[in-house]
Scaffold this motif. Structure first.
Motif, PDB file in Angstrom:
ATOM      1  N   SER A   1      -9.101  54.983 -35.742  1.00  0.00           N
ATOM      2  CA  SER A   1      -9.094  56.271 -36.437  1.00  0.00           C
ATOM      3  C   SER A   1      -9.903  56.236 -37.732  1.00  0.00           C
ATOM      4  O   SER A   1     -10.154  57.279 -38.342  1.00  0.00           O
ATOM      5  N   ASN A   2     -10.329  55.039 -38.188  1.00  0.00           N
ATOM      6  CA  ASN A   2     -11.221  55.015 -39.358  1.00  0.00           C
ATOM      7  C   ASN A   2     -12.697  55.014 -38.937  1.00  0.00           C
ATOM      8  O   ASN A   2     -13.580  54.824 -39.758  1.00  0.00           O
ATOM      9  N   GLY A   3     -12.932  55.231 -37.655  1.00  0.00           N
ATOM     10  CA  GLY A   3     -14.321  55.373 -37.202  1.00  0.00           C
ATOM     11  C   GLY A   3     -14.931  54.118 -36.617  1.00  0.00           C
ATOM     12  O   GLY A   3     -16.027  54.161 -36.058  1.00  0.00           O
ATOM     13  N   VAL A   4     -14.246  52.982 -36.760  1.00  0.00           N
ATOM     14  CA  VAL A   4     -14.793  51.722 -36.248  1.00  0.00           C
ATOM     15  C   VAL A   4     -14.815  51.752 -34.723  1.00  0.00           C
ATOM     16  O   VAL A   4     -13.838  52.139 -34.083  1.00  0.00           O
ATOM     17  N   ILE A   5     -15.973  51.370 -34.167  1.00  0.00           N
ATOM     18  CA  ILE A   5     -16.150  51.406 -32.715  1.00  0.00           C
ATOM     19  C   ILE A   5     -16.120  49.988 -32.173  1.00  0.00           C
ATOM     20  O   ILE A   5     -16.819  49.106 -32.690  1.00  0.00           O
ATOM     21  N   CYS A   6     -15.334  49.798 -31.128  1.00  0.00           N
ATOM     22  CA  CYS A   6     -15.276  48.494 -30.492  1.00  0.00           C
ATOM     23  C   CYS A   6     -16.152  48.567 -29.253  1.00  0.00           C
ATOM     24  O   CYS A   6     -15.740  49.056 -28.209  1.00  0.00           O
ATOM     25  N   LEU A   7     -17.413  48.122 -29.406  1.00  0.00           N
ATOM     26  CA  LEU A   7     -18.359  48.228 -28.300  1.00  0.00           C
ATOM     27  C   LEU A   7     -19.188  46.946 -28.246  1.00  0.00           C
ATOM     28  O   LEU A   7     -19.789  46.546 -29.239  1.00  0.00           O
ATOM     29  N   ASP A   8     -19.190  46.344 -27.074  1.00  0.00           N
ATOM     30  CA  ASP A   8     -19.878  45.068 -26.878  1.00  0.00           C
ATOM     31  C   ASP A   8     -21.328  45.116 -27.368  1.00  0.00           C
ATOM     32  O   ASP A   8     -21.824  44.205 -28.020  1.00  0.00           O
ATOM     33  N   LEU A   9     -22.001  46.211 -27.078  1.00  0.00           N
ATOM     34  CA  LEU A   9     -23.411  46.369 -27.435  1.00  0.00           C
ATOM     35  C   LEU A   9     -23.662  46.186 -28.936  1.00  0.00           C
ATOM     36  O   LEU A   9     -24.730  45.750 -29.349  1.00  0.00           O
ATOM     37  N   LEU A  10     -22.645  46.529 -29.759  1.00  0.00           N
ATOM     38  CA  LEU A  10     -22.831  46.492 -31.205  1.00  0.00           C
ATOM     39  C   LEU A  10     -22.381  45.179 -31.832  1.00  0.00           C
ATOM     40  O   LEU A  10     -22.514  44.981 -33.031  1.00  0.00           O
ATOM     41  N   SER A  11     -21.832  44.278 -31.013  1.00  0.00           N
ATOM     42  CA  SER A  11     -21.370  43.016 -31.575  1.00  0.00           C
ATOM     43  C   SER A  11     -22.569  42.102 -31.773  1.00  0.00           C
ATOM     44  O   SER A  11     -23.499  42.088 -30.972  1.00  0.00           O
ATOM     45  N   SER A  12     -22.527  41.335 -32.859  1.00  0.00           N
ATOM     46  CA  SER A  12     -23.684  40.495 -33.165  1.00  0.00           C
ATOM     47  C   SER A  12     -23.781  39.274 -32.258  1.00  0.00           C
ATOM     48  O   SER A  12     -24.718  38.510 -32.368  1.00  0.00           O
TER      49      SER A  12
ATOM     50  N   PRO B   1      -6.882  52.763 -29.985  1.00  0.00           N
ATOM     51  CA  PRO B   1      -6.630  51.383 -29.560  1.00  0.00           C
ATOM     52  C   PRO B   1      -5.233  50.913 -29.993  1.00  0.00           C
ATOM     53  O   PRO B   1      -4.678  51.444 -30.957  1.00  0.00           O
ATOM     54  N   ASP B   2      -4.729  49.893 -29.318  1.00  0.00           N
ATOM     55  CA  ASP B   2      -3.463  49.275 -29.726  1.00  0.00           C
ATOM     56  C   ASP B   2      -3.578  48.789 -31.161  1.00  0.00           C
ATOM     57  O   ASP B   2      -4.588  48.214 -31.540  1.00  0.00           O
ATOM     58  N   GLY B   3      -2.528  48.999 -31.924  1.00  0.00           N
ATOM     59  CA  GLY B   3      -2.518  48.479 -33.292  1.00  0.00           C
ATOM     60  C   GLY B   3      -3.465  49.214 -34.225  1.00  0.00           C
ATOM     61  O   GLY B   3      -3.923  48.657 -35.218  1.00  0.00           O
ATOM     62  N   ASP B   4      -3.748  50.456 -33.916  1.00  0.00           N
ATOM     63  CA  ASP B   4      -4.675  51.231 -34.744  1.00  0.00           C
ATOM     64  C   ASP B   4      -4.195  51.328 -36.194  1.00  0.00           C
ATOM     65  O   ASP B   4      -4.965  51.124 -37.128  1.00  0.00           O
TER      66      ASP B   4
ATOM     67  N   ARG C   1      -5.837  47.297 -42.735  1.00  0.00           N
ATOM     68  CA  ARG C   1      -6.401  46.063 -43.281  1.00  0.00           C
ATOM     69  C   ARG C   1      -7.927  45.976 -43.188  1.00  0.00           C
ATOM     70  O   ARG C   1      -8.525  45.047 -43.703  1.00  0.00           O
ATOM     71  N   THR C   2      -8.560  46.941 -42.570  1.00  0.00           N
ATOM     72  CA  THR C   2     -10.009  46.868 -42.454  1.00  0.00           C
ATOM     73  C   THR C   2     -10.679  47.426 -43.698  1.00  0.00           C
ATOM     74  O   THR C   2     -10.428  48.555 -44.084  1.00  0.00           O
ATOM     75  N   SER C   3     -11.512  46.596 -44.283  1.00  0.00           N
ATOM     76  CA  SER C   3     -12.330  47.114 -45.376  1.00  0.00           C
ATOM     77  C   SER C   3     -13.481  47.885 -44.722  1.00  0.00           C
ATOM     78  O   SER C   3     -13.535  48.028 -43.518  1.00  0.00           O
TER      79      SER C   3
ATOM     80  N   SER D   1     -16.528  46.978 -44.500  1.00  0.00           N
ATOM     81  CA  SER D   1     -17.567  46.162 -43.883  1.00  0.00           C
ATOM     82  C   SER D   1     -17.203  45.778 -42.457  1.00  0.00           C
ATOM     83  O   SER D   1     -16.116  45.281 -42.184  1.00  0.00           O
ATOM     84  N   LEU D   2     -18.131  46.026 -41.551  1.00  0.00           N
ATOM     85  CA  LEU D   2     -17.852  45.782 -40.138  1.00  0.00           C
ATOM     86  C   LEU D   2     -18.233  44.372 -39.723  1.00  0.00           C
ATOM     87  O   LEU D   2     -17.832  43.902 -38.677  1.00  0.00           O
ATOM     88  N   ARG D   3     -19.034  43.723 -40.563  1.00  0.00           N
ATOM     89  CA  ARG D   3     -19.634  42.448 -40.178  1.00  0.00           C
ATOM     90  C   ARG D   3     -18.649  41.419 -39.655  1.00  0.00           C
ATOM     91  O   ARG D   3     -18.933  40.683 -38.740  1.00  0.00           O
ATOM     92  N   ASN D   4     -17.467  41.368 -40.313  1.00  0.00           N
ATOM     93  CA  ASN D   4     -16.609  40.231 -40.006  1.00  0.00           C
ATOM     94  C   ASN D   4     -15.525  40.541 -38.986  1.00  0.00           C
ATOM     95  O   ASN D   4     -14.677  39.720 -38.712  1.00  0.00           O
ATOM     96  N   ILE D   5     -15.574  41.728 -38.428  1.00  0.00           N
ATOM     97  CA  ILE D   5     -14.551  42.054 -37.441  1.00  0.00           C
ATOM     98  C   ILE D   5     -14.870  41.342 -36.133  1.00  0.00           C
ATOM     99  O   ILE D   5     -15.990  41.373 -35.651  1.00  0.00           O
ATOM    100  N   ARG D   6     -13.869  40.687 -35.590  1.00  0.00           N
ATOM    101  CA  ARG D   6     -14.043  40.059 -34.279  1.00  0.00           C
ATOM    102  C   ARG D   6     -13.145  40.790 -33.290  1.00  0.00           C
ATOM    103  O   ARG D   6     -11.937  40.728 -33.377  1.00  0.00           O
ATOM    104  N   PHE D   7     -13.764  41.491 -32.380  1.00  0.00           N
ATOM    105  CA  PHE D   7     -12.965  42.209 -31.403  1.00  0.00           C
ATOM    106  C   PHE D   7     -12.645  41.310 -30.220  1.00  0.00           C
ATOM    107  O   PHE D   7     -13.395  40.410 -29.884  1.00  0.00           O
ATOM    108  N   VAL D   8     -11.527  41.591 -29.602  1.00  0.00           N
ATOM    109  CA  VAL D   8     -11.214  40.926 -28.341  1.00  0.00           C
ATOM    110  C   VAL D   8     -11.354  41.982 -27.252  1.00  0.00           C
ATOM    111  O   VAL D   8     -10.698  43.021 -27.287  1.00  0.00           O
TER     112      VAL D   8
END
Lengths: 256, 153
Positions: B86-97, B127-130, B136-138, B140-147
């Motif tokens: 809900s804060n706009g963060v997208i969990c998409l494989d294509l965008l993972s570094s 998503p679960d745990g939204d 806890r998400t600042s 910056s998206l850089r350090n998020i590790r999605f499963v």
């Protein structure tokens, strides 16, 4: 006690870092007098002389450094820059391309910057030849206009000259108007014309420097996502020749 | 180093035309762009709505993936989707570094991927745990590790 050559060079480096080019050049010269077998003294002096616009002397220093170390990346790089400044784009290009080859072989971190310089030199070479062409055609147009004035002093002469100018102007505009780069010359990563295309085992071609950058992060072909390593790359010589030929006629495409 | 040149070229192409449902909102520099996207089929979850994406580019773009997220603005909400927080963060494989991103992707192709990610979705949920994630998400998206535990979405 007199200073050793190495100490003099270090003093020169300090001056250079502070922007004191005159001082730096003096120290490097003294270092060379003490020891004229150290290529670094010559390349350092070449760089400071490049900053001081002493291009002829840059060339002397670079050639001396190349004599001492034939694989001197810096020497070829500065040599190319000086040759370009002196208006020798063909010589500048072969020096810069040599620097590029050495940078690839030595895995130098400056390879990206050198690749960019190669393209810049190609653009400059095109600009110079365009300038010559334009002067030539302009002279031709003027002469034709004069011929008409002198030999056809009939009514309607001015109109004829006008038509002539229009024809030449149109030809010029057409030349400048066709500014399209064929897709097959464009790298899929940088979206620019390629300098040194390599082909992957899946058949896709990329510019070498950026593809190597990508392979450091991910061992995949960017388009097919199949496994790929540096060993799987081969130069794509035909495509390289096509890119070279295109840039020779269309130097503007470097900035496109 | 070449990120500005590459983005410049993407911009020229964008000005020549974009696929339906994708619009350029702002591209004032080569650090951050904003794009609007719409879902074009009749998916009731997104019908008639427009969403805004924010792209952030590093100097290493396109070797490095851009940071892409949805942002709120006037008439622009964050779309409901099991992979969009809900804060706009997208969990998409294509965008993972990691191996998801490829430097042949572009702003346009990313927009199209997100568009089709919405088109195919039928679940009106986060998503679960939204709640905890958003807390806890600042920014910056850089350090998020999605499963990526659910490939059905």
């Amino acid at each position: 006690m007199p200073m050793k050559a190495e100490e003099l060079k270090n003093k020169g480096n300090v001056c250079y870092a502070e922007g004191d080019y005159v001082g730096a050049e003096k120290f490097y010269t003294q270092a060379i007098i003490k020891d004229s077998t150290n290529a670094a003294f010559f390349t350092n002096r070449a760089l400071v002389r490049l900053r001081m616009d002493m291009y002829d002397q840059v060339i002397d220093d670079c050639l001396k450094a190349i004599d001492l170390i034939p694989s001197s990346l810096k020497a070829y790089s500065y040599l190319g820059q000086a040759q370009l400044k002196l208006g020798y784009p063909n010589e500048a290009l072969s020096s810069t391309l040599r620097a590029y080859e050495l940078a690839i072989a030595q895995r130098s971190p400056s390879v990206g910057a050198i690749a960019a310089t190669c393209l810049e030199v190609k653009k400059k070479r095109w600009e110079l030849s365009e300038e010559r062409r334009r002067t030539r055609e302009c002279n031709l147009a003027m002469r034709n206009a004069r011929l008409i004035l002198f030999f056809v002093p009939l009514p309607g002469t001015l109109e004829k000259i006008q038509t002539l100018e229009e024809v030449f102007g149109k030809a010029e505009a057409e030349r400048c108007g066709k500014r399209e780069v064929p897709d097959y010359l464009i790298d899929n990563i940088t979206f620019s014309v390629m300098l040194d295309p390599v082909i992957t085992k899946y058949g896709h071609s990329y510019d070498r420097v950026t593809l190597l950058d990508h392979l450091k992060r991910s061992s995949t072909d960017p388009l097919t996502r199949e496994p790929l390593t540096e060993k799987d790359l081969r130069p794509n010589l035909a495509l390289k020749a096509a890119c070279e030929a295109f840039l020779k006629e269309n130097g503007w495409a470097v900035d496109w | 180093m070449f990120h500005a040149k590459r983005l410049q070229k993407e911009l020229i192409k964008i000005h020549q035309g974009l696929p339906p449902g994708i619009h350029l909102v702002a591209a004032n520099d080569f650090q951050e762009w904003q794009m609007d996207i719409q879902v074009l089929d009749e998916n009731p979850l997104y019908y008639g709505k427009t969403y805004r994406l924010k792209f952030k580019f590093s100097n290493n773009y396109p070797i490095e993936a851009p940071e892409v997220m949805f942002i709120r603005a006037t008439d622009r909400d964050i779309p409901m989707h099991p992979h969009i927080y809900s804060n706009g963060v997208i969990c998409l494989d294509l965008l993972s570094s990691g191996n998801g991103w490829s430097p042949v992707q572009s702003v346009e192709s990313v927009c199209m991927s997100i568009q089709s990610m919405l088109t195919g979705n039928t679940k009106n949920e986060r998503p679960d745990g939204d709640d905890q994630f958003v807390l806890r998400t600042s920014t910056s998206l850089r350090n998020i590790r999605f499963v990526y535990d659910d490939n059905t979405v």
